[in-house]
Scaffold this active site. Structure first.
Site, short mmCIF file in Angstrom:
data_model
loop_
_atom_site.label_atom_id
_atom_site.label_comp_id
_atom_site.label_asym_id
_atom_site.label_seq_id
_atom_site.Cartn_x
_atom_site.Cartn_y
_atom_site.Cartn_z
N TYR A 18 0.83 -1.22 0.00
CA TYR A 18 0.00 0.00 0.00
C TYR A 18 0.86 1.27 0.00
O TYR A 18 0.57 2.22 0.71
CB TYR A 18 -0.96 -0.02 1.20
CG TYR A 18 -2.14 -0.91 0.97
CD1 TYR A 18 -3.31 -0.43 0.40
CD2 TYR A 18 -2.08 -2.26 1.30
CE1 TYR A 18 -4.40 -1.26 0.17
CE2 TYR A 18 -3.16 -3.10 1.07
CZ TYR A 18 -4.32 -2.60 0.50
OH TYR A 18 -5.39 -3.43 0.26
N TYR A 145 -14.01 -4.98 3.39
CA TYR A 145 -12.62 -5.34 3.07
C TYR A 145 -12.34 -6.70 3.71
O TYR A 145 -12.42 -6.85 4.92
CB TYR A 145 -11.61 -4.31 3.57
CG TYR A 145 -10.18 -4.76 3.32
CD1 TYR A 145 -9.63 -4.64 2.05
CD2 TYR A 145 -9.44 -5.35 4.33
CE1 TYR A 145 -8.34 -5.09 1.79
CE2 TYR A 145 -8.15 -5.80 4.08
CZ TYR A 145 -7.60 -5.67 2.83
OH TYR A 145 -6.33 -6.12 2.56
N ASP A 237 -16.25 -12.69 9.40
CA ASP A 237 -14.83 -12.36 9.27
C ASP A 237 -14.38 -11.60 10.52
O ASP A 237 -14.56 -10.40 10.64
CB ASP A 237 -14.62 -11.51 8.00
CG ASP A 237 -13.17 -11.12 7.79
OD1 ASP A 237 -12.34 -11.37 8.69
OD2 ASP A 237 -12.87 -10.54 6.74
N LYS A 266 -4.53 -11.87 12.24
CA LYS A 266 -4.06 -10.70 12.99
C LYS A 266 -3.68 -11.04 14.42
O LYS A 266 -2.61 -11.56 14.67
CB LYS A 266 -5.08 -9.58 12.89
CG LYS A 266 -5.17 -8.96 11.48
CD LYS A 266 -5.84 -7.62 11.49
CE LYS A 266 -5.95 -7.05 10.07
NZ LYS A 266 -4.66 -6.68 9.48
#
Length: 424
Positions: A18, A145, A237, A266
């Protein structure tokens, strides 16, 4: 060796995520991490209040996690997970399933959040296929996302990130996040597509990368109940929201309805080692349980259930469940709640919001909310100069601190936010 020298070496060989590399002249070399802090080459310390992309739960270089990984490294570092197993993978699955909704019965290991989502999507599509049905449409929320692999991109909201690949993404029906006013409209749209849809995938309560967009648990519960009535599989999610971020262990703990599949990454290993997990109900698992090898879920990668990652996950989960950590989560939640009240009356702030340890607000710029809003760069550099790592999503400023942050450190961050806002 100076930071400038490391920056030059880095730019000569590395391509960062990114990041527009042509203008990336501000990459900071980090040489050490300890607790809340990261240290650069000149020993300047930075408060990592975004948990290094939302992964670090207990702080950097946590000694207990490091010791557990070290012990595992000297015992078994890797073994193929097709045809073999090991204690850390069995124990991690057992421990995690005890904390999840009681319909979650099986664990499938992968390596990151995107692939955890890919696995979930493949489970749902093949669930229908194994029963002789063809269901290939997916329902998802606008602004979603779910990752950067092709399946995850397909079920993510259309944006500049996905535009070059639009013609290669599969068909998805996008709906708004639910509220008391639009719920009946959403139900009608879901009903129109339920017969063709393999599943509904969603980020529960918080759409992170979209700008920390939040919605109510009660409204999601209503939507999930309707999806269940329509026979629609649900993928929750929890890559971002899992492991305490919403103030409870999982976003699922805010809900009464249960998903069929859940995705994690994560904070799963406390931010120590990459790993992804997809859990599912026995109903889904049993459609793959067969003498027919063609009904196998053909998915995997070389480092599936890596023992080191499993050891880190076990250690992180033990720390998460300790009374001290749970008390810290409650304290951060309460401090955020009080600071949101302060932000709400600030002339340069819009839409101050918070759930658990996640706090966010829009910086009023007169240009609306956008990932490409240039104020984000200015804010990033201003906070960095003050020794605080934030990565604004355009003009959206947010805090997702590790649970080791103290009350004083959090107040220091709040004070700097107010000072920066007053300078705008």
């Amino acid at each position: 060796m100076t930071s400038t020298h490391l920056q030059q070496r880095d730019k000569a060989v590395n391509w960062h995520p990114y990041t527009q590399m042509k203008t990336a002249n501000d990459i900071v070399p980090i040489v050490k991490g300890k607790g809340l802090y990261l240290y650069d080459q000149e020993n300047k310390k930075y408060m990592d209040v975004v948990s290094s992309w939302w992964v670090t739960l207990h702080g950097h270089s946590h000694p207990y996690i490091a010791q557990r990984v070290f012990e595992q490294l000297n015992t078994l570092e890797q073994v193929i997970f097709a045809g073999f197993t090991h204690e850390p993978a069995i124990q991690l699955s057992e421990n995690l399933l005890q904390l999840l909704p009681d319909n979650q019965e099986k664990v499938f290991y992968s390596d990151n959040g995107s692939t955890a989502v890919e696995v979930a999507l493949k489970m749902c599509i093949q669930y229908a296929h194994n029963q002789g049905k063809k269901k290939t449409k997916i329902l998802a929320f606008k602004n979603a996302y779910h990752g950067d692999t092709f399946g995850a991109m397909s079920v993510s909201g259309k944006s500049f990130w996905t535009k070059p690949f639009e013609s290669m993404l599969f068909e998805v029906v996008f709906i708004d996040t639910p509220n008391s006013e639009n719920l009946e409209q959403l139900k009608a749209k879901i009903k129109d597509h339920a017969d063709e849809a393999a599943c509904f995938i969603y980020e529960p309560l918080v759409q992170g990368a979209a700008g920390m967009l939040m919605y109510e648990a009660e409204d999601l519960d209503n939507l999930m109940k309707f999806c269940r009535e329509q026979g629609l599989l649900m993928i929750q999610d929890e890559v971002f929201t899992g492991f305490g971020r919403t103030g409870k262990l999982f976003a699922a703990d805010h809900l009464t309805e249960k998903p069929d599949i859940m995705c994690f990454s994560k904070g799963l290993t406390g931010g120590t080692i990459p790993m992804g997990i997809t859990t599912c109900s026995d109903e889904i698992y049993n459609t793959f349980w067969s003498d027919d090898r063609h009904k196998t879920l053909f998915h995997g990668h070389s480092f599936t259930a890596n023992p080191l990652a499993c050891a880190a996950g076990l250690a992180s989960m033990e720390l998460l469940l300790e009374e001290e950590t749970q008390t810290s989560i409650k304290r951060i939640t309460q401090q955020h709640s009080e600071f949101v009240k302060v932000l709400s009356s600030h002339p340069h702030v819009e839409n101050a919001r918070q759930i658990g340890t996640i706090l966010a607000f829009d910086c009023r710029t007169g240009q609306g909310t956008s990932y490409f809003n240039e104020v984000g760069k200015q804010l990033y550099h201003e906070f960095l100069q003050r020794g605080i790592i934030m990565r604004p999503l355009g003009n959206v400023i947010y805090l997702v601190p590790p649970y080791c942050i103290t009350s004083g450190e959090l107040e220091f961050v709040y004070q700097n936010i107010l000072e920066v806002l007053d300078q705008i």
